[in-house]
Design a protein around this motif. Structure first.
Motif, short mmCIF file in Angstrom:
data_model
loop_
_atom_site.label_atom_id
_atom_site.label_comp_id
_atom_site.label_asym_id
_atom_site.label_seq_id
_atom_site.Cartn_x
_atom_site.Cartn_y
_atom_site.Cartn_z
N ALA A 29 0.83 -1.21 0.00
CA ALA A 29 0.00 0.00 0.00
C ALA A 29 0.87 1.26 0.00
O ALA A 29 0.57 2.23 -0.71
CB ALA A 29 -0.92 -0.01 1.22
N PHE A 30 1.93 1.25 0.78
CA PHE A 30 2.81 2.41 0.82
C PHE A 30 3.56 2.58 -0.49
O PHE A 30 3.85 3.71 -0.90
CB PHE A 30 3.78 2.32 2.00
N ALA A 31 3.87 1.47 -1.17
CA ALA A 31 4.49 1.58 -2.50
C ALA A 31 3.54 2.30 -3.45
O ALA A 31 3.96 3.19 -4.21
CB ALA A 31 4.84 0.20 -3.03
N LEU A 32 2.27 1.95 -3.42
CA LEU A 32 1.28 2.64 -4.25
C LEU A 32 1.25 4.13 -3.93
O LEU A 32 1.23 4.99 -4.83
CB LEU A 32 -0.11 2.04 -4.05
N ASP A 85 -7.68 8.58 -2.73
CA ASP A 85 -7.60 7.44 -1.82
C ASP A 85 -8.53 6.31 -2.27
O ASP A 85 -8.19 5.13 -2.13
CB ASP A 85 -7.96 7.87 -0.39
N ASP A 86 -9.69 6.66 -2.80
CA ASP A 86 -10.60 5.63 -3.29
C ASP A 86 -9.96 4.83 -4.42
O ASP A 86 -10.07 3.60 -4.47
CB ASP A 86 -11.91 6.26 -3.79
N LYS A 87 -9.30 5.54 -5.34
CA LYS A 87 -8.62 4.86 -6.44
C LYS A 87 -7.48 3.98 -5.93
O LYS A 87 -7.30 2.84 -6.37
CB LYS A 87 -8.06 5.90 -7.42
N LEU A 88 -6.70 4.53 -5.01
CA LEU A 88 -5.58 3.76 -4.46
C LEU A 88 -6.08 2.51 -3.73
O LEU A 88 -5.47 1.45 -3.83
CB LEU A 88 -4.77 4.64 -3.51
N GLU A 89 -7.19 2.63 -3.02
CA GLU A 89 -7.77 1.46 -2.37
C GLU A 89 -8.17 0.40 -3.40
O GLU A 89 -8.00 -0.80 -3.17
CB GLU A 89 -8.98 1.84 -1.52
N GLY A 90 -8.69 0.85 -4.53
CA GLY A 90 -9.06 -0.09 -5.59
C GLY A 90 -7.87 -0.87 -6.10
O GLY A 90 -7.94 -2.09 -6.31
N TYR A 91 -6.74 -0.17 -6.30
CA TYR A 91 -5.51 -0.87 -6.71
C TYR A 91 -5.05 -1.81 -5.60
O TYR A 91 -4.64 -2.95 -5.86
CB TYR A 91 -4.41 0.13 -7.04
N ALA A 92 -5.08 -1.33 -4.36
CA ALA A 92 -4.58 -2.12 -3.24
C ALA A 92 -5.36 -3.42 -3.08
O ALA A 92 -4.79 -4.46 -2.74
CB ALA A 92 -4.65 -1.29 -1.95
N ARG A 93 -6.67 -3.39 -3.33
CA ARG A 93 -7.48 -4.60 -3.20
C ARG A 93 -7.05 -5.68 -4.19
O ARG A 93 -7.29 -6.87 -3.97
CB ARG A 93 -8.97 -4.27 -3.39
N GLN A 94 -6.44 -5.27 -5.28
CA GLN A 94 -5.95 -6.25 -6.26
C GLN A 94 -4.67 -6.93 -5.80
O GLN A 94 -4.26 -7.94 -6.37
CB GLN A 94 -5.71 -5.56 -7.61
#
Length: 269
Positions: free
Chosen positions: A103-106, A119-128
């Protein structure tokens, strides 16, 4: 760019059912703690990933930090970077260290290359990348449900408490932990009990993995008992193990003595 991916603890953890996709639904409170790795990302001539600190099993090319880079690379033309991860948070401990690193890398890549991802977009990537990766995007206390990747805000403030985390060097894989678990409908409402005085948590906020893992690893149960004996207001295994933590209001935590091969972290929440 240098940042410090932190760990989390679970306050209560109920495994409620097995999903058709093979994962499990759960209910838990995720709470951030400042036991941290260090992650530095710098522009470079070629993509490179290096590590130091605690040894990380497996191929470095499959590290979640690199996967985070490649995930964003699919949509954005990212220049090459040198990523260096200094590993301090133990693995197989239920602390979410690898998820936090991803998550911190993102977040670092988003800032470094001005991608302007919300943050919503980053959460979407993180869930993958992993079930609890998304938690570390906002990094605030939540009630986590479903696979641990759907969140509800929770008004929980443990400021003034000292958290003592004890890792006895036992690496428990996710497969091992879930292989011994029996999902069941929730026996309590975690969110409701979190609103009550912390002194009642001992009797009502349970981690289902303790039932599955304490008989196999009695050392973990002994750590929990020792934390309570030292004056912890609440103690529990975190995640699917094997780290165990105690929350202390007073300075009784200074009397704790564990074997030298244990890793300990102590800090204010």
């Amino acid at each position: 760019m240098l940042d410090f991916p932190n760990a989390k603890i679970n306050i209560g953890l109920l495994v409620t059912e097995k999903r058709p996709d093979g994962f499990h639904n759960l209910e838990s409170c995720f709470y951030p703690v400042q036991w941290c790795d260090a992650l530095e990302i710098l522009p470079a001539e070629k993509l490179e990933f290096t590590m130091s600190g605690l040894p990380v099993p497996g191929n470095p090319d499959s590290n979640l930090c690199l996967k985070a880079y490649h995930l964003l690379q699919q949509e954005f033309q990212l220049p090459p970077v040198h990523m260096h991860l200094h590993k301090v948070i133990p693995m197989g401990a239920g602390l979410g260290g690898g998820s936090s690193d991803a998550a911190f890398a993102l977040k670092e890549l988003n800032s470094l290359f001005e991608l302007n991802l919300s943050d919503d977009k980053l959460e979407g990537y993180a869930r993958q990348l992993g079930s609890d990766c998304a938690f570390f995007i906002r990094n605030k206390p939540v009630i986590a449900v479903e696979k641990g990747d759907v969140f509800k805000p929770v008004a929980l403030d443990l400021k003034g408490y000292t958290c003592v985390l004890v890792y006895p060097g036992i690496h428990i894989t996710t497969a091992e932990a879930y292989g011994n678990i029996m999902p069941q409908k929730p026996s309590c409402d975690i969110e409701m009990f979190l609103k009550q005085d912390i002194k009642v948590w001992k009797d009502v906020l349970k981690n289902d993995f303790e039932t599955a893992l304490f008989p196999k690893y009695p050392e973990l149960a002994a750590i929990k008992e020792r934390l309570y004996a030292a004056g912890a207001t609440y103690a529990s295994m975190t995640g699917s193990g094997s780290a165990v933590y105690g929350l202390f209001k007073e300075e009784g935590s200074s009397n704790l003595i564990f074997p030298d091969h244990y890793l300990l972290w102590k800090g204010l929440l």
